[in-house]
Write a protein that holds these residues in place. Structure first.
Motif, PDB file in Angstrom:
ATOM      1  N   VAL A 109       2.986  21.243   7.862  1.00 27.77           N
ATOM      2  CA  VAL A 109       2.309  20.003   8.228  1.00 27.77           C
ATOM      3  C   VAL A 109       1.604  20.249   9.549  1.00 27.77           C
ATOM      4  O   VAL A 109       2.237  20.610  10.545  1.00 27.77           O
ATOM      5  CB  VAL A 109       3.301  18.828   8.346  1.00 27.77           C
ATOM      6  CG1 VAL A 109       2.581  17.567   8.793  1.00 27.77           C
ATOM      7  CG2 VAL A 109       4.028  18.612   7.032  1.00 27.77           C
ATOM      8  N   ILE A 110       0.284  20.068   9.544  1.00 31.45           N
ATOM      9  CA  ILE A 110      -0.514  20.275  10.747  1.00 31.45           C
ATOM     10  C   ILE A 110      -1.344  19.018  10.965  1.00 31.45           C
ATOM     11  O   ILE A 110      -2.090  18.611  10.069  1.00 31.45           O
ATOM     12  CB  ILE A 110      -1.419  21.515  10.612  1.00 31.45           C
ATOM     13  CG1 ILE A 110      -0.560  22.762  10.348  1.00 31.45           C
ATOM     14  CG2 ILE A 110      -2.276  21.693  11.865  1.00 31.45           C
ATOM     15  CD1 ILE A 110      -1.352  24.014  10.055  1.00 31.45           C
ATOM     16  N   ASN A 111      -1.185  18.434  12.130  1.00 35.09           N
ATOM     17  CA  ASN A 111      -1.892  17.195  12.460  1.00 35.09           C
ATOM     18  C   ASN A 111      -1.695  16.128  11.382  1.00 35.09           C
ATOM     19  O   ASN A 111      -2.625  15.412  11.014  1.00 35.09           O
ATOM     20  CB  ASN A 111      -3.384  17.459  12.683  1.00 35.09           C
ATOM     21  CG  ASN A 111      -3.625  18.380  13.852  1.00 35.09           C
ATOM     22  OD1 ASN A 111      -2.857  18.406  14.804  1.00 35.09           O
ATOM     23  ND2 ASN A 111      -4.693  19.162  13.775  1.00 35.09           N
ATOM     24  N   GLY A 112      -0.501  16.050  10.822  1.00 39.48           N
ATOM     25  CA  GLY A 112      -0.176  15.036   9.821  1.00 39.48           C
ATOM     26  C   GLY A 112      -0.625  15.361   8.409  1.00 39.48           C
ATOM     27  O   GLY A 112      -0.402  14.571   7.497  1.00 39.48           O
ATOM     28  N   VAL A 113      -1.249  16.504   8.182  1.00 36.38           N
ATOM     29  CA  VAL A 113      -1.718  16.902   6.849  1.00 36.38           C
ATOM     30  C   VAL A 113      -0.820  18.019   6.329  1.00 36.38           C
ATOM     31  O   VAL A 113      -0.537  18.985   7.050  1.00 36.38           O
ATOM     32  CB  VAL A 113      -3.188  17.392   6.895  1.00 36.38           C
ATOM     33  CG1 VAL A 113      -3.643  17.866   5.535  1.00 36.38           C
ATOM     34  CG2 VAL A 113      -4.096  16.300   7.423  1.00 36.38           C
ATOM     35  N   THR A 114      -0.372  17.892   5.065  1.00 37.24           N
ATOM     36  CA  THR A 114       0.445  18.935   4.455  1.00 37.24           C
ATOM     37  C   THR A 114      -0.465  20.005   3.863  1.00 37.24           C
ATOM     38  O   THR A 114      -1.328  19.719   3.046  1.00 37.24           O
ATOM     39  CB  THR A 114       1.348  18.360   3.351  1.00 37.24           C
ATOM     40  OG1 THR A 114       2.193  17.357   3.925  1.00 37.24           O
ATOM     41  CG2 THR A 114       2.200  19.446   2.724  1.00 37.24           C
ATOM     42  N   ALA A 139      -2.266  22.301  17.724  1.00 38.51           N
ATOM     43  CA  ALA A 139      -1.408  22.605  18.861  1.00 38.51           C
ATOM     44  C   ALA A 139       0.038  22.774  18.410  1.00 38.51           C
ATOM     45  O   ALA A 139       0.811  23.485  19.035  1.00 38.51           O
ATOM     46  CB  ALA A 139      -1.504  21.503  19.902  1.00 38.51           C
ATOM     47  N   SER A 140       0.398  22.115  17.289  1.00 34.63           N
ATOM     48  CA  SER A 140       1.756  22.260  16.770  1.00 34.63           C
ATOM     49  C   SER A 140       1.720  22.256  15.241  1.00 34.63           C
ATOM     50  O   SER A 140       0.795  21.721  14.633  1.00 34.63           O
ATOM     51  CB  SER A 140       2.665  21.150  17.288  1.00 34.63           C
ATOM     52  OG  SER A 140       2.249  19.906  16.780  1.00 34.63           O
ATOM     53  N   VAL A 141       2.739  22.864  14.671  1.00 38.03           N
ATOM     54  CA  VAL A 141       2.851  22.988  13.218  1.00 38.03           C
ATOM     55  C   VAL A 141       4.284  22.672  12.828  1.00 38.03           C
ATOM     56  O   VAL A 141       5.223  23.149  13.471  1.00 38.03           O
ATOM     57  CB  VAL A 141       2.502  24.420  12.753  1.00 38.03           C
ATOM     58  CG1 VAL A 141       2.666  24.571  11.264  1.00 38.03           C
ATOM     59  CG2 VAL A 141       1.112  24.815  13.187  1.00 38.03           C
ATOM     60  N   THR A 142       4.464  21.861  11.770  1.00 33.24           N
ATOM     61  CA  THR A 142       5.805  21.568  11.265  1.00 33.24           C
ATOM     62  C   THR A 142       5.990  22.283   9.934  1.00 33.24           C
ATOM     63  O   THR A 142       5.167  22.164   9.040  1.00 33.24           O
ATOM     64  CB  THR A 142       6.003  20.052  11.075  1.00 33.24           C
ATOM     65  OG1 THR A 142       5.793  19.405  12.327  1.00 33.24           O
ATOM     66  CG2 THR A 142       7.407  19.746  10.563  1.00 33.24           C
ATOM     67  N   ARG A 158       5.179  24.967  18.364  1.00 32.33           N
ATOM     68  CA  ARG A 158       3.972  24.644  19.124  1.00 32.33           C
ATOM     69  C   ARG A 158       3.292  25.944  19.542  1.00 32.33           C
ATOM     70  O   ARG A 158       3.935  26.955  19.808  1.00 32.33           O
ATOM     71  CB  ARG A 158       4.278  23.757  20.315  1.00 32.33           C
ATOM     72  CG  ARG A 158       5.174  24.315  21.334  1.00 32.33           C
ATOM     73  CD  ARG A 158       5.443  23.314  22.474  1.00 32.33           C
ATOM     74  NE  ARG A 158       6.505  23.815  23.301  1.00 32.33           N
ATOM     75  CZ  ARG A 158       6.369  24.774  24.197  1.00 32.33           C
ATOM     76  NH1 ARG A 158       5.219  25.323  24.406  1.00 32.33           N
ATOM     77  NH2 ARG A 158       7.416  25.193  24.905  1.00 32.33           N
ATOM     78  N   ARG A 159       1.960  25.883  19.503  1.00 33.23           N
ATOM     79  CA  ARG A 159       1.160  27.046  19.877  1.00 33.23           C
ATOM     80  C   ARG A 159       1.314  27.284  21.370  1.00 33.23           C
ATOM     81  O   ARG A 159       1.273  26.347  22.169  1.00 33.23           O
ATOM     82  CB  ARG A 159      -0.294  26.803  19.521  1.00 33.23           C
ATOM     83  CG  ARG A 159      -1.157  28.051  19.614  1.00 33.23           C
ATOM     84  CD  ARG A 159      -2.561  27.787  19.139  1.00 33.23           C
ATOM     85  NE  ARG A 159      -2.677  27.615  17.708  1.00 33.23           N
ATOM     86  CZ  ARG A 159      -2.701  28.603  16.822  1.00 33.23           C
ATOM     87  NH1 ARG A 159      -2.583  29.843  17.244  1.00 33.23           N
ATOM     88  NH2 ARG A 159      -2.839  28.364  15.549  1.00 33.23           N
ATOM     89  N   SER A 160       1.494  28.555  21.749  1.00 33.58           N
ATOM     90  CA  SER A 160       1.645  28.913  23.153  1.00 33.58           C
ATOM     91  C   SER A 160       1.019  30.286  23.375  1.00 33.58           C
ATOM     92  O   SER A 160       1.536  31.285  22.878  1.00 33.58           O
ATOM     93  CB  SER A 160       3.123  28.939  23.535  1.00 33.58           C
ATOM     94  OG  SER A 160       3.288  29.366  24.858  1.00 33.58           O
ATOM     95  N   GLY A 161      -0.090  30.322  24.067  1.00 34.31           N
ATOM     96  CA  GLY A 161      -0.764  31.597  24.322  1.00 34.31           C
ATOM     97  C   GLY A 161      -1.171  32.261  23.022  1.00 34.31           C
ATOM     98  O   GLY A 161      -1.886  31.688  22.207  1.00 34.31           O
ATOM     99  N   ASN A 162      -0.655  33.466  22.805  1.00 34.30           N
ATOM    100  CA  ASN A 162      -0.971  34.231  21.590  1.00 34.30           C
ATOM    101  C   ASN A 162       0.117  34.139  20.536  1.00 34.30           C
ATOM    102  O   ASN A 162       0.244  35.029  19.702  1.00 34.30           O
ATOM    103  CB  ASN A 162      -1.207  35.706  21.940  1.00 34.30           C
ATOM    104  CG  ASN A 162      -2.453  35.892  22.757  1.00 34.30           C
ATOM    105  OD1 ASN A 162      -3.388  35.121  22.638  1.00 34.30           O
ATOM    106  ND2 ASN A 162      -2.459  36.921  23.598  1.00 34.30           N
ATOM    107  N   GLY A 163       0.907  33.079  20.558  1.00 33.25           N
ATOM    108  CA  GLY A 163       1.988  32.968  19.592  1.00 33.25           C
ATOM    109  C   GLY A 163       2.452  31.535  19.420  1.00 33.25           C
ATOM    110  O   GLY A 163       1.701  30.587  19.656  1.00 33.25           O
ATOM    111  N   PHE A 164       3.721  31.396  19.020  1.00 37.32           N
ATOM    112  CA  PHE A 164       4.309  30.088  18.749  1.00 37.32           C
ATOM    113  C   PHE A 164       5.693  30.024  19.368  1.00 37.32           C
ATOM    114  O   PHE A 164       6.412  31.018  19.415  1.00 37.32           O
ATOM    115  CB  PHE A 164       4.425  29.856  17.240  1.00 37.32           C
ATOM    116  CG  PHE A 164       3.095  29.822  16.550  1.00 37.32           C
ATOM    117  CD1 PHE A 164       2.443  28.611  16.347  1.00 37.32           C
ATOM    118  CD2 PHE A 164       2.498  30.987  16.101  1.00 37.32           C
ATOM    119  CE1 PHE A 164       1.213  28.570  15.718  1.00 37.32           C
ATOM    120  CE2 PHE A 164       1.271  30.954  15.464  1.00 37.32           C
ATOM    121  CZ  PHE A 164       0.625  29.748  15.274  1.00 37.32           C
ATOM    122  N   VAL A 165       6.077  28.826  19.814  1.00 36.94           N
ATOM    123  CA  VAL A 165       7.398  28.606  20.392  1.00 36.94           C
ATOM    124  C   VAL A 165       8.137  27.614  19.509  1.00 36.94           C
ATOM    125  O   VAL A 165       7.606  26.559  19.149  1.00 36.94           O
ATOM    126  CB  VAL A 165       7.297  28.060  21.838  1.00 36.94           C
ATOM    127  CG1 VAL A 165       8.687  27.747  22.392  1.00 36.94           C
ATOM    128  CG2 VAL A 165       6.570  29.051  22.727  1.00 36.94           C
TER     129      VAL A 165
END
Length: 187
Positions: A109-114, A139-142, A158-165
């Motif tokens: 789910v990205i920005n409320g879209v599956t 900016a974030s992905v579920t 959540r996107r952070s630099g060159n990766g995800f946290v």
């Protein structure tokens, strides 16, 4: 000596006839009844790379799809186009709609879209089927991660630099697959 030579030739010929069959044994595990050929191999292994020319291609065994006014052929996440007398594996055309996508997709789910992601290709479900879309930017992905107790656990990265946290502060240099997240959150 002649009998030994004849026996050697016989076993060599038998080996050449039988051994190649072993390498193809897992290409079709009963899926897609009525389809034949090498494309079923990719359901269980790496898919062919873009630009790969297919020497034995039977269009009636693939699903025709249209996108941008061009005709493509589709099977199990791989798209083909006719070019220069051959069928060539091409990037999935944005806008193409298919009835099924590979079973190893990840639902995100990205920005409320599956979105349904497989091998770097993103699909959205429409009333006509699964439509290829451009990769979303967020900016974030579920990600819905299967739980060992049944059901799913929603994990937001959540996107952070060159990766995800991840929610527990762990860093992934590239987007993690479901099995990576399941080890951490699927318990």
């Amino acid at each position: 000596m002649k009998n030994l030579y004849t026996l050697f030739i016989f076993f060599t010929a038998l080996t050449l006839l039988v051994c190649p069959q072993f390498s193809y044994a897992d290409w079709d595990q009963g899926h897609h009844e009525g389809h034949h050929g090498e494309h079923h191999y990719y359901h269980y292994h790496d898919r062919p790379h873009f630009g790969f020319h297919v020497s034995a291609f039977y269009p009636d065994e693939y699903y025709p799809v249209w996108a941008g006014g061009a005709r493509y052929y589709y099977d199990d996440g791989v798209y083909y186009n006719y070019a220069g007398g051959d069928y060539v594996v091409v990037n999935p055309p944005v806008g193409a709609v298919v009835g099924t996508i590979p079973s190893d997709f990840q639902s995100v789910v990205i920005n409320g879209v599956t979105y349904y992601s497989d091998n770097g290709v993103y699909y959205v479900y429409t009333s006509h089927g699964y439509q290829v879309v451009s990769p979303p930017i967020a900016a974030s992905v579920t990600v819905n991660v299967p739980s060992n107790r049944g059901g799913y656990v929603a994990v937001t990265l959540r996107r952070s630099g060159n990766g995800f946290v991840g929610p527990q502060g762990e860093f992934y240099s590239q987007f993690p697959n479901v099995s990576q997240l399941q080890m951490m959150y699927g318990r």
